[in-house]
Each structure stands twice: as structure tokens, then as C-alpha cells.
Design a protein around this motif. Structure first.
Motif, PDB file in Angstrom:
ATOM      1  N   LEU A  35       0.865  -1.177   0.000  1.00  0.00           N
ATOM      2  CA  LEU A  35       0.000   0.000   0.000  1.00  0.00           C
ATOM      3  C   LEU A  35       0.901   1.227   0.000  1.00  0.00           C
ATOM      4  CD1 LEU A  35      -2.978   0.857   0.093  1.00  0.00           C
ATOM      5  CD2 LEU A  35      -2.709   1.124   2.564  1.00  0.00           C
ATOM      6  N   HIS A  36       0.795   2.014  -1.071  1.00  0.00           N
ATOM      7  CA  HIS A  36       1.740   3.108  -1.268  1.00  0.00           C
ATOM      8  C   HIS A  36       1.255   4.400  -0.615  1.00  0.00           C
ATOM      9  CE1 HIS A  36       3.939   0.699  -4.288  1.00  0.00           C
ATOM     10  NE2 HIS A  36       2.742   0.169  -4.469  1.00  0.00           N
ATOM     11  N   GLY A  37       2.158   5.398  -0.595  1.00  0.00           N
ATOM     12  CA  GLY A  37       1.777   6.730  -0.135  1.00  0.00           C
ATOM     13  C   GLY A  37       2.685   7.250   0.952  1.00  0.00           C
ATOM     14  N   ILE A  59       0.311   7.063   3.809  1.00  0.00           N
ATOM     15  CA  ILE A  59      -0.761   6.301   3.173  1.00  0.00           C
ATOM     16  C   ILE A  59      -2.108   6.983   3.401  1.00  0.00           C
ATOM     17  CG2 ILE A  59       0.343   4.036   3.292  1.00  0.00           C
ATOM     18  CD1 ILE A  59      -1.577   3.695   5.879  1.00  0.00           C
ATOM     19  N   ASN A  60      -3.081   6.560   2.620  1.00  0.00           N
ATOM     20  CA  ASN A  60      -4.468   6.974   2.811  1.00  0.00           C
ATOM     21  C   ASN A  60      -5.090   5.954   3.780  1.00  0.00           C
ATOM     22  OD1 ASN A  60      -7.297   6.815   2.408  1.00  0.00           O
ATOM     23  ND2 ASN A  60      -7.119   7.757   0.390  1.00  0.00           N
ATOM     24  N   GLN A  85      -7.692   3.588   2.655  1.00  0.00           N
ATOM     25  CA  GLN A  85      -7.179   2.484   1.843  1.00  0.00           C
ATOM     26  C   GLN A  85      -6.638   1.372   2.737  1.00  0.00           C
ATOM     27  OE1 GLN A  85      -4.410   3.906  -1.136  1.00  0.00           O
ATOM     28  NE2 GLN A  85      -6.095   4.435  -2.513  1.00  0.00           N
ATOM     29  N   ILE A 112      -8.308  -1.319  -4.416  1.00  0.00           N
ATOM     30  CA  ILE A 112      -7.487  -0.105  -4.329  1.00  0.00           C
ATOM     31  C   ILE A 112      -7.160   0.320  -5.755  1.00  0.00           C
ATOM     32  CG2 ILE A 112      -5.305   0.883  -3.489  1.00  0.00           C
ATOM     33  CD1 ILE A 112      -7.071   0.007  -1.200  1.00  0.00           C
ATOM     34  N   ARG A 136       0.864   7.081  -9.045  1.00  0.00           N
ATOM     35  CA  ARG A 136      -0.293   6.291  -8.617  1.00  0.00           C
ATOM     36  C   ARG A 136      -1.254   7.177  -7.825  1.00  0.00           C
ATOM     37  NH1 ARG A 136      -0.533   0.822  -7.130  1.00  0.00           N
ATOM     38  NH2 ARG A 136       1.559   0.580  -7.958  1.00  0.00           N
ATOM     39  N   THR A 137      -2.518   6.963  -8.007  1.00  0.00           N
ATOM     40  CA  THR A 137      -3.508   7.726  -7.257  1.00  0.00           C
ATOM     41  C   THR A 137      -3.526   7.275  -5.793  1.00  0.00           C
ATOM     42  OG1 THR A 137      -5.808   8.433  -7.207  1.00  0.00           O
ATOM     43  CG2 THR A 137      -5.405   6.120  -7.693  1.00  0.00           C
ATOM     44  N   GLY A 138      -4.248   8.003  -4.992  1.00  0.00           N
ATOM     45  CA  GLY A 138      -4.348   7.683  -3.563  1.00  0.00           C
ATOM     46  C   GLY A 138      -4.712   8.926  -2.777  1.00  0.00           C
ATOM     47  N   CYS A 139      -4.220  10.075  -3.275  1.00  0.00           N
ATOM     48  CA  CYS A 139      -4.483  11.340  -2.594  1.00  0.00           C
ATOM     49  C   CYS A 139      -5.746  11.989  -3.131  1.00  0.00           C
ATOM     50  CB  CYS A 139      -3.311  12.281  -2.802  1.00  0.00           C
ATOM     51  SG  CYS A 139      -3.100  12.695  -4.542  1.00  0.00           S
ATOM     52  N   PHE A 143       2.597   8.980  -3.854  1.00  0.00           N
ATOM     53  CA  PHE A 143       2.134   7.594  -3.896  1.00  0.00           C
ATOM     54  C   PHE A 143       2.999   6.725  -4.811  1.00  0.00           C
ATOM     55  CE2 PHE A 143      -1.096   9.469  -1.476  1.00  0.00           C
ATOM     56  CZ  PHE A 143      -1.765   8.470  -0.797  1.00  0.00           C
TER      57      PHE A 143
END
Ligand code: SF4
Ligand code: SF4
Ligand code: SF4
Ligand code: SF4
Lengths: 263, 371
Positions: free
Chosen positions: A135-137, A140-141, A144, A160, A191-194, A209
Motif C-alpha cells: 500500500l503506497h503513499g 498512506i491513505n 485504503q 485499491i 499512482r492515485t491515492g491522494c 504515492f
């Protein structure tokens, strides 16, 4: 009901921000604790139970010989191992030592350098053991992370998204800062996440991310150059929390190899 | 044919907005925001991008002030009316757990009736394309239908073409011919108003406008013709579906795949693209489930997942999917091209990939390899 999965949250070289984000997710925290048993979570409880664990959540990178051993032991006693955050998935900000002399830094920064036994590298967990999910970031979120934990607890794969930041810009109606303002934005290869946080506040993405899978950096770098961004501005954009993620690393090196190439 | 009317001075556009608002329409129009012209709800003419134009190129968009008092000399920006008719995110249905089962409900769409002020000819064409997709096939999209059936359209004829526009090639513009309730053409002193529907005629009657003088009508027509002649970007459409479908292994696909970031921007800004994904999202506290729909894209690798793995795992094949669908198989599926020539995908591609240049390259050296 079956017994709740035993979860351990473990820290390696990191700032604790990722694991703390779980505690910040107040609305869902109680419901998460209904489904999972946090048996080792030093930021939340002083009761620390030994393994085996059903799910190990790992924050941080490997920067010492001791941690190289500790991650193997954790892996051996965990059914699933999830890494969270840029440190654990890419090496983190501390991986910037790849472009410096870490021994020299240790000598000049610490009054008693002989106590510091750091490796010359900061490497992601997956460079040492098999990882079931990354799980990136940075950070992290938290939603997620909850999705990943609940998915594993219920025996399904986590939902995700893995697309670029750009898709979120468009969904939320953020006008592209690259096309309309000429800013250098890493969104197309990130990569999305934010949810496209930075472009929404009129600032190019700097890759929290990490690289999107299959990201294509060379044409984006060429376009940045064509728009007049110099290599020395672009390298720091690529070299922060995910500096040694392969796509960003190679992109930064290609800029330094051809500092004046403007297509 | 009803004679065109004359709305002057230009500030009287406010009367039109007021009349729409009195009939409970939420008026949506171009406004300046985030260094671009986007669509937003307005209630006053002050918010229109009066005196602004856009300068565009491949991967490039900049707003500029103009010295002329022009209210609609810009062309299309990153938004399209699909933002309102086919929203980027919406809830399709909900399911609540009950002691003895589940309660399923379709989500109510509580959107207002919209009046779109400033829709261009290519945009009317795009709405007509999406009508075919969402309303005229075997399956009707409830949300689209609810919004579309109530929408009032005040079109604007283009009197300037943008650098990325190629509506002339696609036979969709720059003049509006159908699909509007009212259509405005801006002249130096006012707007020539064409009536396109009974509903449009009723609404404009309340403004008690005079008939447009002949010289204003002539000026309006000439300026539309000038916009068409000004247009430099072109796409040759003759036999295009066949050209694409017999060149599926053309080396150009790899070439463009190497340049493309697979970032999805082209599909997001395209006013006809309709891809979306649907996810069930559970509220951990209540157990209630929402079925959510979001815009998605054929450039997103996971979007081509079949049984958990992508079938189009290279950018080359994703770009080819996009272009061949848009310009070839769309004809088979919906009996129309999926491209209306608005040029948005060209402007908003961060690396300036130009759909017209890609087609031209295939046309220049076709290899004719069968599928
Ligand atoms: S602002 Fe950045 S992330 Fe957003 S669409 Fe543009 S390039 Fe992509
Ligand atoms: S493509 Fe044609 S109709 Fe559309 S904005 Fe440009 S000139 Fe107007
Ligand atoms: S493919 Fe490009 S030019 Fe054609 S309608 Fe879509 S955005 Fe406009
Ligand atoms: S063509 Fe351009 S906008 Fe479309 S996915 Fe490729 S790089 Fe992105």
C-alpha cells in the motif's frame, strides 16, 4: 463467528506517520476493531503479544543489519504481510543516501558515530521478503489501509485503484496545472491515492504515492524540458519519498546523464 | 422557420438568464476558474468570461484577455456538458441490511433542471452521440435520461475557431443546426437569436425581442463562415473505419504507445467517452452498501481486466483500442463516429498527442494487415 484475525503493526525505519493515520480514522476505527484483533500495535497499546500473526502490517524500510533479520522473523510467523507507506514500499526519504556518502554524514552529524550501525542503503521490504500487498503513499491513505485490512479479513482482494493521479483531477474538475499553467507535474506517472490533492491547490504532483505501474517517464520528462523546466529543478521533484522506486530513480538518472538535452 | 430575433445590447443576456431562472432552471455557463474556462452554475452575466479568449495547441492551453468586447470568442475548455448529464461520480443504488434480508433501492437523482448556456455546435453533436449511447440502445441510463430530458440548451455559434478545433472535418460545426432550444450568434452590438424548439420559442417570447435586422443576420452568418474558413486542423474521414481496422498491426501503434503516458486525460475530457466503473462500497458501521459509478478509462490498465488480469497490458494496445473504438467500431455500435472534432483530447494531453496527426500517419503509410 470465526475468531478475529490477529494483526501486528510493526515499525522499521520510518516516521510512524502511516500507522498513526490508522488511529486518525476515527469514524471507522471501532468498526475495524470489531473485525480485527490488534495484538501488537505499539502506538496504540503497551500490550504486545508475540506471533504468529494472521496479518502483519509493516511500516518502514530496512536500514540496519538487525532489521534485515527481524523482517525475516516477522515474515516467518505471519500468514499475510502488508507493507504500508513509501518507506516500506520504496525505501522512503532515507533512501536519498543512495546519492550521498552515508558514512561521512554519520561522522559529521552524530557526536558518537560509533553507536550508529546503519547500512549504506535504505531498501523496501519486498527486497528482503515476500510481500502479499503493498500500500503506497507518504503518508498512506488511512481509508485504503482499512479497505486492505477488511478485505483480507473477509477473504477478498482489496479494491485499491492503481490508475494515475490525472484521472482523479478530471473526476473532481481540477484543471490540469501542466497544460493550463506550464507546471511540471508528476501526476501522469504517479499512482492515485491522494485524490489529486496538489493539483487541486494549484501545484504540480511530486509523487507521494510512487510510480504508477507501467509508468512511462521519458516522454513526460521530454515535455517538461520542452516547456523550459531545467534538469536541476526536475531531479528534486523525482527524488523525495519515492526516490529509489525504479521508475523515479531511472528518470532522475536520465536527467543527470543528459542535463541539457531539450529534445 | 421562425425569423431570428435581436437581443441587444449584449447585457440583455441577463434577461434570458432571469427568464430561465424564473422557470426553475439552474443555469450553467462558461466561467473563468483555475486559469481556464470551465462550466459552472451562474445567475449573473458578470461571471461570463467576457473579454477572454483561449490560446491552444497540442498539450497547451492559456487564457488571454482580448481588446475586443467579445463574450464568446473562446472555444471549448477542459469541461464538457457531460459533467452534468453523465456525472463523474454518482450513486446508482443502495442496499441496507435488515434483520430478515436486504432492502434494495435505486438512488434518487435529485439534480435540478439545467439550462446549458453557451453549448457549441461540436458539443451539441457530442450530446447527440451520448443520446445514442445512453438513450437509444437496448438499455437506458436512468440518470442520463432524467437530466437530459429536462435540459434546456442555449447554444452559441462559434465565430472563431480554436487552434485544436476540427469540427469542419467531422461535419459537426462551427454553426449549430439542430439540438438546441435557442442559438445565439454574437455580433459587435448584440446577439442574433435563432429559435430551435417550441420550448425555446415560448421562453424567448417573454423577452419581447424585435426581429433581427437583415444586416445583423448577414453579419452573423458571415462570422460563422469565417470561423469555418479559419480552421486549420483537419482529419480526413473517408473510409476511416476500414483504414483503421485493416491496420491493426501498423508500427505507428507502437510509436504512439511509446509517447503516450496512459494517463487517461484524453478520455476524461472527451465529450463522448462514456466508460465508467461500478463498485459496491460498504459502510463499515452500518453494513449498508452503496453502488457507486465513476468515470473510468480504456487507458487505465485495470479497466481491461478480465478475470482479474488485463487483456490490454501495453499502452500500444490501449491507445489502439481508444482510437479504433472512437473512429471505427463506434460506427458499428452506434451508427456514428465517436469523435466530434472538438480538439479537447489534443489540448489536454500532457504530452500533446494529436489524434489528427495519428490518423494522418496511418493514412500516409497504411500497411493493410488484416485483423
Ligand atoms: S494536473 Fe497533473 S495530475 Fe492533474 S491532470 Fe494535469 S498532469 Fe495529470
Ligand atoms: S470544434 Fe467547431 S464547434 Fe467546437 S468549439 Fe471549435 S469551432 Fe466551435
Ligand atoms: S476524440 Fe478528441 S476531438 Fe474527438 S470528440 Fe473526443 S475529445 Fe473531441
Ligand atoms: S494520448 Fe495523451 S492524454 Fe491520452 S492517455 Fe496518452 S498521454 Fe494521456
Amino acid at each position: 463467528m470465526a475468531r478475529k484475525p490477529r494483526v501486528a503493526v510493526m515499525k522499521f525505519a520510518s516516521c510512524d506517520g502511516c500507522q498513526l493515520s490508522l488511529l486518525d480514522a476515527e469514524d471507522e476505527l471501532l468498526a475495524v476493531c470489531d473485525r480485527l484483533d490488534f495484538v501488537y500495535f505499539a502506538e496504540a497499546s503497551s500490550v504486545l503479544q508475540p506471533g504468529p500473526y494472521d496479518i502483519a502490517v509493516v511500516e518502514g524500510s530496512i536500514t540496519t543489519v538487525e532489521d534485515e533479520q527481524r523482517i525475516r522473523e516477522l515474515r516467518a510467523c505471519s500468514t499475510r504481510l502488508v507493507t504500508i507507506g513509501a518507506c516500506a514500499t520504496a525505501g522512503g526519504i532515507q533512501a536519498l543516501r543512495a546519492w550521498g556518502d552515508s558514512q561521512e554524514w554519520i561522522r559529521t552529524i552524530y557526536p558518537r558515530p560509533e553507536y550508529i550501525h546503519a547500512l549504506a542503503t535504505s531498501t523496501p521490504i519486498a527486497a528482503h521478503v515476500l510481500v502479499d500487498y503493498e500500500l503506497h503513499g507518504c503518508p498512506i491513505n488511512a481509508h485504503q489501509l482499512i479497505e486492505v485490512l477488511i478485505a483480507f479479513a473477509s477473504g477478498r482482494s482489496p479494491n485499491i485503484p492503481a490508475h494515475s493521479v490525472c484521472l482523479d483531477c478530471k473526476r473532481r474538475g481540477t484543471v490540469c496545472v501542466m497544460v493550463a499553467r506550464g507546471q511540471a507535474c508528476l501526476g501522469p506517472i504517479t499512482r492515485t491515492g491522494c485524490g489529486a490533492l496538489c493539483p487541486t491547490y494549484n501545484r504540480g504532483c511530486y509523487g507521494c504515492f510512487g510510480p504508477v505501474d507501467g509508468g512511462n517517464a521519458p516522454p513526460l520528462l521530454a515535455e517538461f524540458r520542452r516547456q523550459g523546466h531545467a534538469a536541476e529543478q526536475l531531479v528534486p521533484l523525482l527524488r523525495n519519498f519515492n526516490a529509489t522506486a525504479p521508475l523515479f530513480r531511472e528518470a532522475g538518472e536520465s536527467l543527470l546523464d543528459n542535463p541539457t538535452d531539450d529534445r | 422557420m421562425v425569423a431570428p430575433l435581436w437581443l441587444a445590447p449584449k447585457e440583455r443576456l441577463q434577461d434570458l438568464i432571469d427568464a430561465l431562472r424564473q422557470r426553475q432552471y439552474t443555469v450553467v455557463a462558461p466561467v473563468v476558474d483555475q486559469a481556464a474556462i470551465v462550466y459552472d452554475e451562474i445567475d449573473h452575466i458578470d461571471r461570463l468570461p467576457r473579454g477572454w479568449i483561449d490560446s491552444q495547441a497540442a498539450g497547451h492551453y492559456r487564457l488571454q484577455p482580448t481588446s475586443r468586447d467579445r463574450w464568446f470568442d473562446f472555444v471549448v475548455g477542459p469541461d464538457s456538458w457531460k459533467k452534468y448529464l453523465f456525472p463523474a461520480r454518482c450513486v446508482l443504488s443502495t442496499a441496507k441490511p435488515l434483520p430478515d434480508g436486504w432492502q434494495f433501492e435505486s438512488a434518487a437523482d435529485d439534480s435540478p433542471a439545467y439550462a446549458f448556456l453557451g453549448a457549441r455546435a461540436c458539443e451539441l453533436a457530442a450530446i447527440q452521440v451520448q443520446d445514442r449511447v445512453f438513450l437509444e440502445g437496448p438499455w437506458i441510463d436512468q440518470i442520463y435520461q432524467h437530466r437530459r430530458s429536462r435540459a434546456f440548451i442555449v447554444a452559441v455559434n462559434c465565430t472563431r475557431s480554436g487552434e485544436n478545433c476540427f469540427c469542419v472535418s467531422m461535419r459537426t460545426g462551427p454553426a449549430c443546426h439542430s439540438g438546441y432550444d435557442l442559438a445565439l450568434t454574437e455580433t459587435d452590438e448584440g446577439f442574433v437569436v435563432d429559435i430551435g424548439s417550441e420550448r425555446g420559442g415560448d421562453l424567448i417570447a417573454s423577452l419581447r425581442l424585435p426581429e433581427a435586422p437583415l444586416e445583423k443576420c448577414t453579419a452573423a452568418r458571415l462570422s460563422q463562415e469565417r470561423a469555418a474558413m479559419q480552421q486549420s486542423k483537419q482529419m480526413a474521414t473517408g473510409d476511416l473505419p476500414n483504414l483503421l481496422m485493416t491496420n491493426l498491426e501498423h508500427p505507428r501503434w507502437k510509436d504512439v504507445g511509446d509517447r503516450c503516458l496512459s494517463c487517461t486525460n484524453c478520455t476524461m475530457v472527451c465529450p463522448t467517452c462514456f466508460c465508467c466503473s461500478v463498485d459496491d462500497v460498504t459502510d463499515l458501521n452500518t453494513g449498508a452498501v452503496e453502488r457507486q459509478r465513476q468515470w473510468d478509462s480504456c487507458f487505465h490498465e485495470e479497466f481491461s481486466n478480465l478475470n482479474g488480469r488485463p487483456v490490454r497490458n501495453e499502452t500500444r494496445s490501449r491507445y489502439r483500442q481508444w482510437l479504433t473504438h472512437k473512429l471505427a467500431t463506434w460506427h458499428d455500435q452506434f451508427d456514428t463516429s465517436g469523435c466530434v472534432g472538438c480538439g479537447r483530447c489534443i489540448a489536454w494531453c500532457p504530452v500533446g498527442i494529436d489524434i489528427t496527426a495519428e490518423v494522418a500517419a496511418l493514412r500516409e503509410a497504411p500497411v493493410r494487415c488484416p485483423a
